[in-house]
Structures are given as structure tokens and as C-alpha cells.
Design an enzyme around this catalytic site. Structure first.
Site, PDB file in Angstrom:
ATOM      1  N   SER A  39      -3.727   6.299   3.958  1.00  0.00           N
ATOM      2  CA  SER A  39      -3.959   6.089   5.369  1.00  0.00           C
ATOM      3  C   SER A  39      -2.771   5.376   6.034  1.00  0.00           C
ATOM      4  CB  SER A  39      -5.254   5.288   5.520  1.00  0.00           C
ATOM      5  OG  SER A  39      -5.353   4.752   6.793  1.00  0.00           O
ATOM      6  N   HIS A  45      -9.796  15.466  11.177  1.00  0.00           N
ATOM      7  CA  HIS A  45      -9.721  16.927  11.187  1.00  0.00           C
ATOM      8  C   HIS A  45      -8.427  17.468  11.785  1.00  0.00           C
ATOM      9  CE1 HIS A  45     -13.607  16.872   9.511  1.00  0.00           C
ATOM     10  NE2 HIS A  45     -13.959  18.093   9.841  1.00  0.00           N
ATOM     11  N   HIS A  93     -19.548  12.106   4.017  1.00  0.00           N
ATOM     12  CA  HIS A  93     -20.799  12.617   4.579  1.00  0.00           C
ATOM     13  C   HIS A  93     -22.013  11.705   4.423  1.00  0.00           C
ATOM     14  CE1 HIS A  93     -18.063  16.060   4.630  1.00  0.00           C
ATOM     15  NE2 HIS A  93     -18.713  16.388   5.727  1.00  0.00           N
ATOM     16  N   LEU A 143     -11.365  12.465  -0.945  1.00  0.00           N
ATOM     17  CA  LEU A 143     -12.006  11.144  -0.871  1.00  0.00           C
ATOM     18  C   LEU A 143     -12.562  10.858   0.517  1.00  0.00           C
ATOM     19  CD1 LEU A 143     -10.360   8.617   0.628  1.00  0.00           C
ATOM     20  CD2 LEU A 143      -8.873   8.827  -1.337  1.00  0.00           C
ATOM     21  N   TYR A 144     -12.039  11.581   1.528  1.00  0.00           N
ATOM     22  CA  TYR A 144     -12.478  11.362   2.911  1.00  0.00           C
ATOM     23  C   TYR A 144     -13.747  12.145   3.257  1.00  0.00           C
ATOM     24  CZ  TYR A 144     -10.495   8.671   6.810  1.00  0.00           C
ATOM     25  OH  TYR A 144     -10.206   7.699   7.732  1.00  0.00           O
ATOM     26  N   GLN A 192     -14.439  11.686  11.780  1.00  0.00           N
ATOM     27  CA  GLN A 192     -14.454  13.145  11.669  1.00  0.00           C
ATOM     28  C   GLN A 192     -13.442  13.764  12.636  1.00  0.00           C
ATOM     29  OE1 GLN A 192     -18.242  14.812  12.730  1.00  0.00           O
ATOM     30  NE2 GLN A 192     -17.955  16.651  11.483  1.00  0.00           N
ATOM     31  N   TYR A 240     -11.790  -7.334   6.729  1.00  0.00           N
ATOM     32  CA  TYR A 240     -10.877  -8.483   6.594  1.00  0.00           C
ATOM     33  C   TYR A 240     -11.057  -9.453   7.751  1.00  0.00           C
ATOM     34  CZ  TYR A 240      -8.037  -5.677   3.275  1.00  0.00           C
ATOM     35  OH  TYR A 240      -7.584  -4.920   2.234  1.00  0.00           O
ATOM     36  N   GLY A 282      -7.693   5.013  -0.724  1.00  0.00           N
ATOM     37  CA  GLY A 282      -7.668   5.477   0.662  1.00  0.00           C
ATOM     38  C   GLY A 282      -6.663   4.722   1.516  1.00  0.00           C
ATOM     39  N   ARG A 317       0.833  -1.210   0.000  1.00  0.00           N
ATOM     40  CA  ARG A 317       0.000   0.000   0.000  1.00  0.00           C
ATOM     41  C   ARG A 317       0.865   1.257   0.000  1.00  0.00           C
ATOM     42  NH1 ARG A 317      -5.206  -1.384  -1.341  1.00  0.00           N
ATOM     43  NH2 ARG A 317      -6.171  -2.784   0.166  1.00  0.00           N
TER      44      ARG A 317
HETATM   45  C1  HEM Z   1     -23.323  16.325  11.074  1.00  0.00           C
HETATM   46  C2  HEM Z   1     -22.134  16.048  10.704  1.00  0.00           C
HETATM   47  C3  HEM Z   1     -21.267  16.867   9.770  1.00  0.00           C
HETATM   48  C4  HEM Z   1     -21.403  18.148   9.343  1.00  0.00           C
HETATM   49  C5  HEM Z   1     -22.500  19.146   9.677  1.00  0.00           C
HETATM   50  C6  HEM Z   1     -20.277  18.424   8.482  1.00  0.00           C
HETATM   51  C7  HEM Z   1     -20.035  19.619   7.849  1.00  0.00           C
HETATM   52  C8  HEM Z   1     -18.882  19.941   7.179  1.00  0.00           C
HETATM   53  C9  HEM Z   1     -18.584  21.232   6.631  1.00  0.00           C
HETATM   54  C10 HEM Z   1     -19.496  22.444   6.692  1.00  0.00           C
HETATM   55  C11 HEM Z   1     -17.359  21.168   6.066  1.00  0.00           C
HETATM   56  C12 HEM Z   1     -16.615  22.294   5.348  1.00  0.00           C
HETATM   57  C13 HEM Z   1     -16.961  22.208   3.895  1.00  0.00           C
HETATM   58  C14 HEM Z   1     -16.288  23.248   3.041  1.00  0.00           C
HETATM   59  O1  HEM Z   1     -16.618  24.421   3.177  1.00  0.00           O
HETATM   60  O2  HEM Z   1     -15.439  22.865   2.225  1.00  0.00           O
HETATM   61  C15 HEM Z   1     -16.873  19.817   6.251  1.00  0.00           C
HETATM   62  C16 HEM Z   1     -15.656  19.365   5.839  1.00  0.00           C
HETATM   63  C17 HEM Z   1     -15.217  18.074   5.989  1.00  0.00           C
HETATM   64  N1  HEM Z   1     -15.904  17.019   6.550  1.00  0.00           N
HETATM   65 FE1  HEM Z   1     -17.701  17.147   7.420  1.00  0.00          FE
HETATM   66  N2  HEM Z   1     -19.486  17.303   8.409  1.00  0.00           N
HETATM   67  C18 HEM Z   1     -20.060  16.343   9.179  1.00  0.00           C
HETATM   68  C19 HEM Z   1     -19.596  15.067   9.371  1.00  0.00           C
HETATM   69  C20 HEM Z   1     -18.447  14.542   8.810  1.00  0.00           C
HETATM   70  C21 HEM Z   1     -18.020  13.190   8.986  1.00  0.00           C
HETATM   71  C22 HEM Z   1     -18.735  12.109   9.796  1.00  0.00           C
HETATM   72  C23 HEM Z   1     -16.864  13.060   8.307  1.00  0.00           C
HETATM   73  C24 HEM Z   1     -16.113  11.768   8.253  1.00  0.00           C
HETATM   74  C25 HEM Z   1     -14.928  11.556   7.783  1.00  0.00           C
HETATM   75  C26 HEM Z   1     -16.542  14.355   7.710  1.00  0.00           C
HETATM   76  C27 HEM Z   1     -15.425  14.662   6.951  1.00  0.00           C
HETATM   77  C28 HEM Z   1     -15.113  15.914   6.493  1.00  0.00           C
HETATM   78  C29 HEM Z   1     -13.847  16.252   5.870  1.00  0.00           C
HETATM   79  C30 HEM Z   1     -12.671  15.323   5.626  1.00  0.00           C
HETATM   80  C31 HEM Z   1     -13.906  17.612   5.561  1.00  0.00           C
HETATM   81  C32 HEM Z   1     -12.791  18.487   4.969  1.00  0.00           C
HETATM   82  C33 HEM Z   1     -12.136  19.224   6.116  1.00  0.00           C
HETATM   83  C34 HEM Z   1     -11.124  20.253   5.699  1.00  0.00           C
HETATM   84  O3  HEM Z   1     -10.453  20.064   4.697  1.00  0.00           O
HETATM   85  O4  HEM Z   1     -11.004  21.280   6.380  1.00  0.00           O
HETATM   86  N3  HEM Z   1     -17.548  15.216   8.034  1.00  0.00           N
HETATM   87  N4  HEM Z   1     -17.835  19.093   6.918  1.00  0.00           N
END
Ligand code: HEM
Ligand SMILES: *[C@@H]1O[C@H](CO)[C@@H](O)[C@H](O)[C@H]1NC(C)=O
Ligand SMILES: *[C@@H]1O[C@H](CO)[C@@H](O)[C@H](O)[C@H]1NC(C)=O
Ligand SMILES: *[C@@H]1O[C@H](CO)[C@@H](O)[C@H](O)[C@H]1NC(C)=O
Ligand SMILES: *[C@@H]1O[C@H](CO)[C@@H](O)[C@H](O)[C@H]1NC(C)=O
Length: 607
Positions: free
Chosen positions: A518, A195, A376, A372-373, A191, A343, A514, A108
């Protein structure tokens, strides 16, 4: 005299005779590097690809042998997710388990360029792209600016309207539960954990990150900047600042520690918790994990202090941070990735497995990994906490929920609620549809190459038709109307509409892309390098043992009062309110065992 020559005329003088940049058609195969030569010719650099010829398509003999023997990703996946009896035997033969884990890790991680190469502004190698850490890196260079279509040469001259695309193919009709029974406990861990390194710098743009270390540094617990860390620290016994509410430890309030947190105006000052990451007030799931790790930090500090009564605050703090990094990686590999993978082979976190390999202990987060992450679709339609059901508007930024229910009840509720399936299309809830749309807009702005380009980059066959991609007819017809050519399907769209593997949360592309990012990120951490990976780094045997016995269940049991609830990344098959708690001492002795049914059986035999 007369009118000045038009822009178009001037343009034609210089450019009309030249066809588009020949690299637009991605002529170089097998990871060969395309460089344009003059205006209408190109060269493929096939160095060390194992291929040669104009387009790096002719395999060297040794490559031919390897490729002929190599099973496809789907075959490997099939083997690892079937033959349970065989795997149960292998899992108990240490040298076989280590050998297979070594193969999993190297096969990987070798797919990730290390040191990193491109970024969204540099599609060729440059010192700026290498050294400017405020960019996410890029695995594939951006599509050149001067191409006939946004995806290079295939597809229409304009990509489909994001809103239409999202409504037709991404928006959830009816909640589709994940067949792997992934829990919300998993979703919020994902999440919370990601982050720390996915921190898009909204001010500078999608290509940029605010994260300084590009990996598992626990900046979401301790803060990105030293100043924030200091505000969050107690400066006594290495501990973090906290408050006690209803006899339990919680993060301090913003008013107390004066760190910046993002809360909407309706959240009163008195209910604004302060944690390492500015945005973690967003959902109680994030605050729950923030609280668990805060308690864990202070718990480990107490243990270290007992071992080293002579150590000062700084040393206790720093050593505890390394222990928590180790615990995090252990939990991510053995609980989190183990769950996702499906697995029967038992994954193992043991950095020593790589000590006889060529492996670079460094990591750079790439834009593609961030994109890819965006899982949502995991998010449900509403949230079931104990006997109540909460809508998004009741749940988001609801910080009182944390203390109203307490950590135990939240863990229990999130463990028992199933998350949504990610692949397979049409499963992004209305409440987070905007996030998926933003993700597409950003991918376009950063000029991501197509889904098929990424499939080839990660050793998968490109999809030959829309039906090949989705495995059905309805969405594939919509996709065809929107994109025209399967070669033009975007990465994020592709990941979310791809046919899932049988009974799985993801399709092939999500896993095959992924997993390399990872595992490289986890094992590339400095604590996994030979000089760091030894007891003394973690304050001696006691600290090293905390790292090597960490599990999700133990994290919870060690940090809640009274009987601890089952904590699991998959929703347990048995839901029994009487036996729905497990004894903390059981969790300790079981160490790596997270199967709650096993724990329940033990518990009942104890009773
Ligand atoms: C109720 C739950 C959630 C809400 C309201 C939410 C909302 C958001 C919002 C508003 C953004 C910023 C989007 C933008 O302006 O580009 C974001 C980014 C992101 N979310 Fe969520 N999200 C939720 C749950 C999750 C979950 C469970 C994951 C699982 C991996 C996730 C992964 C991400 C990732 C990876 C980003 C990009 C972050 C960054 O680059 O700063 N989110 N989300
Ligand atoms: C290399 O690719 C180009 C463009 O796709 C194609 O025209 C050419 O025939 C290929 N050359 C060989 C030797 O296959
Ligand atoms: C990185 O690149 C961006 C964009 O060009 C620039 O604004 C920033 O100052 C650079 N950072 C460093 C540390 O050079
Ligand atoms: C927050 O959650 C609590 C339950 O813990 C609930 O009573 C309250 O109504 C929620 N707040 C909002 C604004 O919905
Ligand atoms: C957990 O188990 C131990 C030993 O089996 C017992 O002494 C202890 O009282 C139990 N605790 C709880 C909370 O059930």
C-alpha cells in the site's frame, strides 16, 4: 512391432532417477534465491541478503546485531497502538513526527522489490516478466510445476476442496462486527479506490490485469482508455460530463455518453449511469463515490479556471486530474490507513520526507496484493439506509437508490453502519462467498506459495501449528483435517482465519503484508517525486493547497448542498440525528481533523 512404449515407461527413462526439483522445499532462507542445478541439486544466491552459507542461514555480524535489536512486528504494533499520551506529544513535535513517518514509510516500502521481478508465468528474472505490463507482478515466484505437492513438499498431494473449505471456515454463521468499528463508508471507499488498480483480465486469466498504470491513476474516474476518457469529458473548462437531477449533479447516462458499462438486463437504459469504471453500477456505494469525485473534479476545475482564465480545457482537465490524485493519496494515508492502523501516531502524507532516501518512484501491482485485498467479510448481511433495511437483491445494481436518497443521506447511512471483521474466520456473507472461493481457485491456478512462505518473506515468524495460526481450537482442528500440515495452509485461507490482533479487524499477516504494498503504491506515484511535488504541478499554491488539505469529510462537505453529514471511516460513537450534520465551513477550517466527536463539540459550542 508390438505396442509402443507407454508414456509412463518413457517418463521413467528420463525422470525416475531424479528427485523432485530441490527448490520445491524452499531451502533458501532470508530472501535468498533458489536455482536448481542439474536435476537434483540447488544453489542459494545470498547476495546482499546479509546472510551466507548453503541456505543463506548464517548472519553476517552486522546482520546479527540488527536482527538482535529489531523489535518484532507485534511489538512495534503494540507500541504504536498504546501509550496515547506519549503519542499525543510526539504528534505535535514536527521533526519527531517526520522522523517516525520516514521510518514507517521506508521500513515498509523496502520490502517490495522495485523494479518488480517475477510474474505468474516466470519464476525467474526475465525481460518478459519485467516488461509485460499486462501481468500482475509476483512477490514470491510460483511454486515450481514439478513439485510433489501443490505447496512444494509439505501437505497433501491435493489441496482441500474449495467449496468444503469455504463452507467450513469462511462462511459467516452470525455477523461479526469489526471491533475497530469500521464503517461501510470505509468498505465502499476501499472497493472504489482499489478497483482502479485491481482489474483482473477475466479473458486472459487471473495472472493478468487490464489496468495499464499499476497504481493510483484515477482510471476508475477518468477511464482506462483515452477513448473512454474523451466520452466522459465535457470539453469545456476541463470538466467531466454530468446531469442535474433534483437540483443535484450526477454522472451522465450510458445512453448519453455511449461508454461500456456492465449492467444486468433488468436495469433499464434510463437508469444506467456512466462512470470511469465499467463495473461501478454494482452497488450504490460505488456510485456514491463516483458522484462525489465527479463533483469534486468539476469543483476544482472552477477554482483553477478562476486562477487561470487563460488556460484551455485540456490544461484545466489535466491539472485537475493531478490534484485529484494528490487528494486521493492524502485521504488514503491520513484518513483510510490511519483508521485501519489503529495507531495513536498520526500518519502524515508528505513526500518530502523521502527526498533524502533511496526510493524508486515506480510501482507494479502484484497478484498477492490483489488477493489479500479481497476484504469481502467487510460486507454486512443487509444495508441500513435511513430508516429502511435492504437485502442484497434490493441493493445490488440498484441505481435509483443513488438519486432516491441523494449523496448526503447515503454518506450518513454508510457512516453509521458497521462493517464486518475481516480476520478471525467465518465472516464471509453468503452473498459474496463465491468471490472468496474464486479467489482461492485463482491462487491455486497461479501456484501461490504457502502462508508461511509469505510470512517469512515479510519478516514474520512462520506459524508452528494450526492453533498458533487461529488462536483457538475448533477452526484449527478443521484446518488440520483439511490441510494436514500448517506449512501447507494457503495464503488467502490463512489471512481470513488468522487470529486477529487484539480488538482489531486484521491479523498480523494482513497488516505486515498489506502495508508495504500500500505505502509503496501511494508514495511511488510520480506526483510524489521531487520534480512533480511542487505547487506549479498543481496549478500553483491554490491547487497545491487543495491537495494538502484534503480529507474525507471535506470531500463530502464541498460536494453536497446544504448541511453536510458526518463522513467517517469509523462509526461515530455518538449518533444524534439533530447534531448529525456538520457545517461545511467548520470542515474547511478543521482541514485534517476527521474526528466527528470533535466536530460535533465545536458545532455545539457554535450553537
Ligand atoms: C456487495 C459488495 C460486493 C460484491 C457483490 C462484490 C463482488 C465481487 C465480484 C463478483 C468480484 C469478481 C470475482 C472474480 O470473479 O474473481 C469481486 C472482486 C473483487 N472485490 Fe468485491 N464485491 C463487493 C465488495 C467488495 C469490497 C467492499 C471490497 C473491498 C476491498 C472488494 C474487493 C474486491 C477486490 C480487490 C476484487 C478483485 C478485483 C479484480 O481483480 O478485478 N469487494 N468482487
Ligand atoms: C540446507 O537445506 C537443506 C534442505 O532443507 C538441508 O538438507 C541442508 O542440511 C541445509 N544445509 C545447511 C548447511 O544447513
Ligand atoms: C504479455 O504476455 C501475454 C501472455 O504471454 C501475451 O498474450 C501478451 O501479448 C503480452 N503482451 C505484450 C504487450 O507483449
Ligand atoms: C431500489 O431502491 C429503492 C429505494 O431507493 C427501492 O424502493 C426499490 O425497491 C429498489 N429496487 C429494487 C429492484 O429492489
Ligand atoms: C455555518 O456556519 C457559519 C458560521 O459559523 C454560518 O454563517 C452559516 O450560516 C452556517 N451554515 C449552516 C448551513 O449551518
Amino acid at each position: 512391432k508390438g505396442t509402443p512404449p507407454s508414456r509412463a515407461f518413457l517418463h521413467s527413462l528420463f525422470f525416475v532417477h531424479h528427485t523432485a526439483n530441490p527448490c520445491c522445499s524452499e531451502p533458501c532462507q532470508n530472501r535468498g534465491v533458489c536455482t536448481s542445478v542439474g536435476y537434483d541439486s540447488y544453489e542459494c544466491d545470498c547476495t546482499r541478503t546479509g546472510y551466507y552459507g548453503q541456505n543463506c542461514t548464517i548472519p553476517e555480524f552486522f546482520t546479527w546485531v540488527k536482527v538482535s535489536l529489531k523489535p518484532t512486528p507485534d511489538t512495534v504494533h503494540y507500541i504504536l497502538t498504546h501509550f496515547k499520551g506519549l503519542w499525543n506529544v510526539i504528534n505535535n513535535i514536527p521533526f519527531l513526527r517526520d522522523a517516525i513517518m520516514g521510518y514507517v514509510l521506508t521500513s515498509r516500502a523496502h520490502l517490495i522489490d522495485s523494479p518488480p521481478t517475477y510474474n505468474s508465468d516466470y519464476g525467474y528474472k526475465s525481460w518478459e516478466a519485467y516488461s509485460n505490463l499486462s501481468y500482475f507482478t509476483r512477490t514470491l515466484p510460483p511454486v515450481p510445476e514439478d513439485c510433489p505437492t501443490p505447496m512444494g513438499v509439505s501437505g497433501k498431494t491435493e489441496l482441500p476442496d474449495v467449496k468444503i473449505l469455504a463452507e467450513k471456515l469462511l462462511l459467516r454463521r452470525k455477523f461479526i462486527p469489526d471491533p475497530q468499528r469500521t464503517s461501510l463508508m470505509f468498505a465502499f471507499f476501499a472497493q472504489h479506490f482499489t478497483h482502479q488498480f485491481f482489474k483482473t483480465d477475466m479473458k486472459k486469466g487471473a495472472a493478468f490485469t487490464r489496468a495499464k498504470n499499476h497504481g493510483v491513476d484515477l482510471s476508475h474516474i477518468y477511464g482506462e482508455e483515452l477513448e473512454r476518457q474523451h466520452k466522459l469529458r465535457l470539453f469545456r473548462d476541463g470538466k467531466l460530463r454530468y446531469q442535474v437531477l433534483d437540483g443535484e449533479v450526477y454522472p451522465p447516462m450510458v445512453s448519453e455518453v455511449q461508454v461500456d458499462m456492465h449492467y444486468p438486463p433488468h436495469v433499464p437504459e434510463s437508469r444506467r449511469f456512466a462512470v470511469g469504471h465499467e463495473a461501478f453500477g454494482l452497488v450504490p456505494g460505488l456510485l456514491m463515490y463516483a458522484t462525489l469525485w465527479l463533483r469534486e473534479h468539476n469543483r476544482v476545475c472552477d477554482i483553477l479556471k478562476k486562477e487561470h482564465p487563460d488556460w484551455d480545457d485540456e490544461r484545466l482537465f489535466q491539472t485537475t486530474r493531478l490534484i485529484l490524485i494528490g487528494e486521493t493519496i492524502k485521504i488514503v494515508i491520513e484518513d483510510y490507513v490511519q483508521h485501519l492502523s489503529g495507531y495513536h501516531f498520526k500518519l502524515k502524507f508528505d513526500p518530502e520526507i523521502l527526498f533524502n532516501q533511496h526510493f524508486q518512484y515506480q510501482n507494479r501491482i502484484s497478484s498477492e496484493f490483489n488477493t489479500l485485498y479481497h476484504w469481502h467479510p467487510l460486507m454486512p448481511e443487509d444495508f441500513h439506509i435511513q430508516d429502511e433495511v435492504y437485502s442484497y437483491s434490493q441493493f445490488l445494481f440498484n441505481t435509483t437508490m443513488l438519486t432516491d436518497y441523494g449523496i448526503s443521506n447515503l454518506v450518513e447511512s454508510f457512516t453509521n453502519q458497521v462493517a464486518g471483521r475481516v480476520a478471525g474466520g467465518r465472516n464471509v456473507g453468503r452473498a459474496v462467498l463465491m468471490v472468496a472461493m474464486k479467489s482461492l481457485e485463482n491462487s491455486r491456478q497461479m501456484r501461490f506459495q504457502s502462508l508461511n512462505a509469505y510470512r517469512k518473506r515479510f519478516n514474520m515468524k512462520p506459524y508452528v501449528s494450526f492453533e498458533d495460526l487461529t488462536g483457538e481450537q475448533e477452526m484449527s482442528a478443521e484446518l488440520e483435517e483439511l490441510y494436514g500440515d500448517v506449512e501447507a495452509v494457503e495464503l488467502y485461507t490463512g489471512l481470513l482465519v488468522e487470529k486477529p490482533r487484539p480488538n482489531s479487524i486484521f491479523g498480523e499477516t494482513m497488516v505486515e503484508m498489506g502495508a508495504p504494498y500500500s505505502l509503496k503504491g501511494l508514495l511511488g506515484n510520480p506526483i510524489c517525486s521531487p520534480e512533480y511535488w511542487k505547487p506549479s504541478t498543481f496549478g500553483g499554491r491554490v491547487g497545491f493547497n487543495i491537495v494538502n488539505t484534503a480529507s474525507l469529510q471535506k470531500l463530502v462537505c464541498d460536494n453536497v448542498k446544504g448541511p453536510c453529514p458526518i463522513a467517517s471511516f469509523h462509526v461515530p460513537d455518538v449518533k444524534d440525528s439533530v447534531q448529525g450534520t456538520i457545517n461545511a465551513s467548520t470542515a474547511h477550517s478543521r482541514q485534517n481533523e476527521v474526528n466527528p466527536t470533535v466536530l460535533l463539540k465545536e458545532r455545539s459550542s457554535e450553537l
